[in-house]
Design a protein around this motif. Structure first.
Motif, PDB file in Angstrom:
ATOM      1  N   GLY A   1       0.817  -1.210   0.000  1.00 29.24           N
ATOM      2  CA  GLY A   1       0.000   0.000   0.000  1.00 29.24           C
ATOM      3  C   GLY A   1       0.851   1.261   0.000  1.00 29.24           C
ATOM      4  O   GLY A   1       0.528   2.236  -0.679  1.00 29.24           O
ATOM      5  N   ALA A   2       1.947   1.245   0.752  1.00 27.30           N
ATOM      6  CA  ALA A   2       2.845   2.409   0.771  1.00 27.30           C
ATOM      7  C   ALA A   2       3.461   2.632  -0.611  1.00 27.30           C
ATOM      8  O   ALA A   2       3.547   3.774  -1.080  1.00 27.30           O
ATOM      9  CB  ALA A   2       3.937   2.203   1.818  1.00 27.30           C
ATOM     10  N   VAL A   3       3.872   1.553  -1.255  1.00 27.34           N
ATOM     11  CA  VAL A   3       4.467   1.684  -2.590  1.00 27.34           C
ATOM     12  C   VAL A   3       3.419   2.159  -3.598  1.00 27.34           C
ATOM     13  O   VAL A   3       3.700   3.025  -4.438  1.00 27.34           O
ATOM     14  CB  VAL A   3       5.107   0.347  -3.032  1.00 27.34           C
ATOM     15  CG1 VAL A   3       5.520   0.385  -4.489  1.00 27.34           C
ATOM     16  CG2 VAL A   3       6.289   0.010  -2.143  1.00 27.34           C
ATOM     17  N   GLU A   4       2.211   1.598  -3.503  1.00 24.81           N
ATOM     18  CA  GLU A   4       1.141   2.053  -4.409  1.00 24.81           C
ATOM     19  C   GLU A   4       0.892   3.543  -4.235  1.00 24.81           C
ATOM     20  O   GLU A   4       0.764   4.279  -5.214  1.00 24.81           O
ATOM     21  CB  GLU A   4      -0.162   1.305  -4.109  1.00 24.81           C
ATOM     22  CG  GLU A   4      -0.223  -0.097  -4.591  1.00 24.81           C
ATOM     23  CD  GLU A   4      -1.532  -0.774  -4.225  1.00 24.81           C
ATOM     24  OE1 GLU A   4      -1.839  -1.791  -4.857  1.00 24.81           O
ATOM     25  OE2 GLU A   4      -2.254  -0.290  -3.320  1.00 24.81           O
ATOM     26  N   ARG A   5       0.805   3.980  -3.004  1.00 25.90           N
ATOM     27  CA  ARG A   5       0.527   5.395  -2.737  1.00 25.90           C
ATOM     28  C   ARG A   5       1.670   6.272  -3.232  1.00 25.90           C
ATOM     29  O   ARG A   5       1.459   7.389  -3.687  1.00 25.90           O
ATOM     30  CB  ARG A   5       0.295   5.596  -1.235  1.00 25.90           C
ATOM     31  CG  ARG A   5      -0.068   7.004  -0.845  1.00 25.90           C
ATOM     32  CD  ARG A   5      -1.422   7.393  -1.404  1.00 25.90           C
ATOM     33  NE  ARG A   5      -1.791   8.715  -0.949  1.00 25.90           N
ATOM     34  CZ  ARG A   5      -1.734   9.804  -1.719  1.00 25.90           C
ATOM     35  NH1 ARG A   5      -1.370   9.703  -2.983  1.00 25.90           N
ATOM     36  NH2 ARG A   5      -2.073  10.969  -1.240  1.00 25.90           N
TER      37      ARG A   5
ATOM     38  N   GLY B   1      -6.922   6.726  -5.649  1.00 22.02           N
ATOM     39  CA  GLY B   1      -8.327   6.556  -5.287  1.00 22.02           C
ATOM     40  C   GLY B   1      -8.556   6.530  -3.794  1.00 22.02           C
ATOM     41  O   GLY B   1      -8.154   7.433  -3.063  1.00 22.02           O
ATOM     42  N   LEU B   2      -9.204   5.481  -3.320  1.00 22.35           N
ATOM     43  CA  LEU B   2      -9.587   5.372  -1.921  1.00 22.35           C
ATOM     44  C   LEU B   2      -8.404   5.132  -0.991  1.00 22.35           C
ATOM     45  O   LEU B   2      -8.548   5.195   0.223  1.00 22.35           O
ATOM     46  CB  LEU B   2     -10.614   4.254  -1.760  1.00 22.35           C
ATOM     47  CG  LEU B   2     -11.950   4.493  -2.460  1.00 22.35           C
ATOM     48  CD1 LEU B   2     -12.829   3.245  -2.372  1.00 22.35           C
ATOM     49  CD2 LEU B   2     -12.668   5.684  -1.865  1.00 22.35           C
ATOM     50  N   LEU B   3      -7.234   4.863  -1.531  1.00 27.21           N
ATOM     51  CA  LEU B   3      -6.037   4.698  -0.712  1.00 27.21           C
ATOM     52  C   LEU B   3      -5.521   6.056  -0.233  1.00 27.21           C
ATOM     53  O   LEU B   3      -4.781   6.142   0.729  1.00 27.21           O
ATOM     54  CB  LEU B   3      -4.959   3.973  -1.514  1.00 27.21           C
ATOM     55  CG  LEU B   3      -3.760   3.417  -0.765  1.00 27.21           C
ATOM     56  CD1 LEU B   3      -4.214   2.424   0.294  1.00 27.21           C
ATOM     57  CD2 LEU B   3      -2.817   2.733  -1.726  1.00 27.21           C
ATOM     58  N   GLN B   4      -5.942   7.115  -0.886  1.00 26.22           N
ATOM     59  CA  GLN B   4      -5.524   8.465  -0.522  1.00 26.22           C
ATOM     60  C   GLN B   4      -6.348   8.940   0.673  1.00 26.22           C
ATOM     61  O   GLN B   4      -7.573   9.001   0.615  1.00 26.22           O
ATOM     62  CB  GLN B   4      -5.741   9.416  -1.695  1.00 26.22           C
ATOM     63  CG  GLN B   4      -5.417  10.836  -1.387  1.00 26.22           C
ATOM     64  CD  GLN B   4      -5.774  11.756  -2.532  1.00 26.22           C
ATOM     65  OE1 GLN B   4      -6.179  11.306  -3.590  1.00 26.22           O
ATOM     66  NE2 GLN B   4      -5.636  13.034  -2.319  1.00 26.22           N
ATOM     67  N   VAL B   5      -5.661   9.247   1.774  1.00 27.24           N
ATOM     68  CA  VAL B   5      -6.345   9.744   2.961  1.00 27.24           C
ATOM     69  C   VAL B   5      -5.918  11.175   3.252  1.00 27.24           C
ATOM     70  O   VAL B   5      -6.741  12.050   3.419  1.00 27.24           O
ATOM     71  CB  VAL B   5      -6.055   8.840   4.182  1.00 27.24           C
ATOM     72  CG1 VAL B   5      -6.703   9.384   5.431  1.00 27.24           C
ATOM     73  CG2 VAL B   5      -6.519   7.424   3.910  1.00 27.24           C
ATOM     74  N   ARG B   6      -4.619  11.385   3.330  1.00 25.06           N
ATOM     75  CA  ARG B   6      -4.080  12.711   3.606  1.00 25.06           C
ATOM     76  C   ARG B   6      -3.051  13.047   2.538  1.00 25.06           C
ATOM     77  O   ARG B   6      -3.140  12.555   1.427  1.00 25.06           O
ATOM     78  CB  ARG B   6      -3.460  12.728   4.996  1.00 25.06           C
ATOM     79  CG  ARG B   6      -4.446  12.383   6.085  1.00 25.06           C
ATOM     80  CD  ARG B   6      -4.198  13.216   7.296  1.00 25.06           C
ATOM     81  NE  ARG B   6      -5.122  12.851   8.367  1.00 25.06           N
ATOM     82  CZ  ARG B   6      -6.166  13.565   8.702  1.00 25.06           C
ATOM     83  NH1 ARG B   6      -6.441  14.664   8.057  1.00 25.06           N
ATOM     84  NH2 ARG B   6      -6.944  13.189   9.689  1.00 25.06           N
ATOM     85  N   ALA B   7      -2.055  13.800   2.886  1.00 19.80           N
ATOM     86  CA  ALA B   7      -0.995  14.123   1.937  1.00 19.80           C
ATOM     87  C   ALA B   7      -0.218  12.856   1.595  1.00 19.80           C
ATOM     88  O   ALA B   7      -0.145  11.922   2.396  1.00 19.80           O
ATOM     89  CB  ALA B   7      -0.060  15.168   2.540  1.00 19.80           C
ATOM     90  N   LYS B   8       0.355  12.832   0.411  1.00 19.01           N
ATOM     91  CA  LYS B   8       1.064  11.641  -0.059  1.00 19.01           C
ATOM     92  C   LYS B   8       2.177  11.237   0.910  1.00 19.01           C
ATOM     93  O   LYS B   8       2.316  10.063   1.247  1.00 19.01           O
ATOM     94  CB  LYS B   8       1.639  11.873  -1.456  1.00 19.01           C
ATOM     95  CG  LYS B   8       2.303  10.646  -2.032  1.00 19.01           C
ATOM     96  CD  LYS B   8       2.838  10.892  -3.426  1.00 19.01           C
ATOM     97  CE  LYS B   8       1.722  10.708  -4.416  1.00 19.01           C
ATOM     98  NZ  LYS B   8       2.178  10.504  -5.792  1.00 19.01           N
ATOM     99  N   ALA B   9       2.960  12.198   1.377  1.00 22.10           N
ATOM    100  CA  ALA B   9       4.077  11.886   2.285  1.00 22.10           C
ATOM    101  C   ALA B   9       3.559  11.253   3.581  1.00 22.10           C
ATOM    102  O   ALA B   9       4.152  10.293   4.090  1.00 22.10           O
ATOM    103  CB  ALA B   9       4.875  13.142   2.591  1.00 22.10           C
ATOM    104  N   PHE B  10       2.476  11.767   4.105  1.00 20.59           N
ATOM    105  CA  PHE B  10       1.908  11.218   5.341  1.00 20.59           C
ATOM    106  C   PHE B  10       1.409   9.797   5.128  1.00 20.59           C
ATOM    107  O   PHE B  10       1.686   8.908   5.941  1.00 20.59           O
ATOM    108  CB  PHE B  10       0.764  12.111   5.831  1.00 20.59           C
ATOM    109  CG  PHE B  10       0.128  11.628   7.098  1.00 20.59           C
ATOM    110  CD1 PHE B  10       0.686  11.921   8.324  1.00 20.59           C
ATOM    111  CD2 PHE B  10      -1.035  10.871   7.055  1.00 20.59           C
ATOM    112  CE1 PHE B  10       0.109  11.474   9.492  1.00 20.59           C
ATOM    113  CE2 PHE B  10      -1.620  10.414   8.213  1.00 20.59           C
ATOM    114  CZ  PHE B  10      -1.049  10.716   9.446  1.00 20.59           C
TER     115      PHE B  10
END
Length: 97
Positions: A52-56, A65-74
């Motif tokens: 999931g971290a690599v995908e993000r 998509g739905l994996l995005q919660v906050r800023a990419k770095a966070f």
């Protein structure tokens, strides 16, 4: 100056999150199966979080998509830290008798 009309909101892409959730469910199922498979199940859960971290990290905000919660770095830091922690703890626990 006029602004371009915004169309209807685009639906979120669920597949990046579904990949992570499927891996976590698989890991939990392995952990529940018996005393000998809990370590492998825990490693699968941690690896799924790392995926999931690599995908993000590699996907755009829209593609995540739905994996995005906050800023990419966070998001990358939190998923990566949780994944590493689960894998390290799973491997650090001494085997039982």
């Amino acid at each position: 100056m006029s602004r371009p009309e915004a169309g209807p909101p685009q639906p979120q892409r669920p597949w990046p999150l579904l990949v992570v959730v499927a891996g976590v469910v698989l890991g939990l199922a392995l952990s529940v199966l018996g005393q000998t498979t809990w370590r492998a199940g825990s490693v699968v859960v941690g690896a799924s979080l790392l995926v999931g971290a690599v995908e993000r990290l590699v996907l755009s905000d829209r593609a995540a998509g739905l994996l995005q919660v906050r800023a990419k770095a966070f998001d990358v830091a939190l998923l990566g830290l949780a994944g590493v922690a689960v894998v390290v703890l799973a491997l650090a626990v001494p085997p039982g008798r």
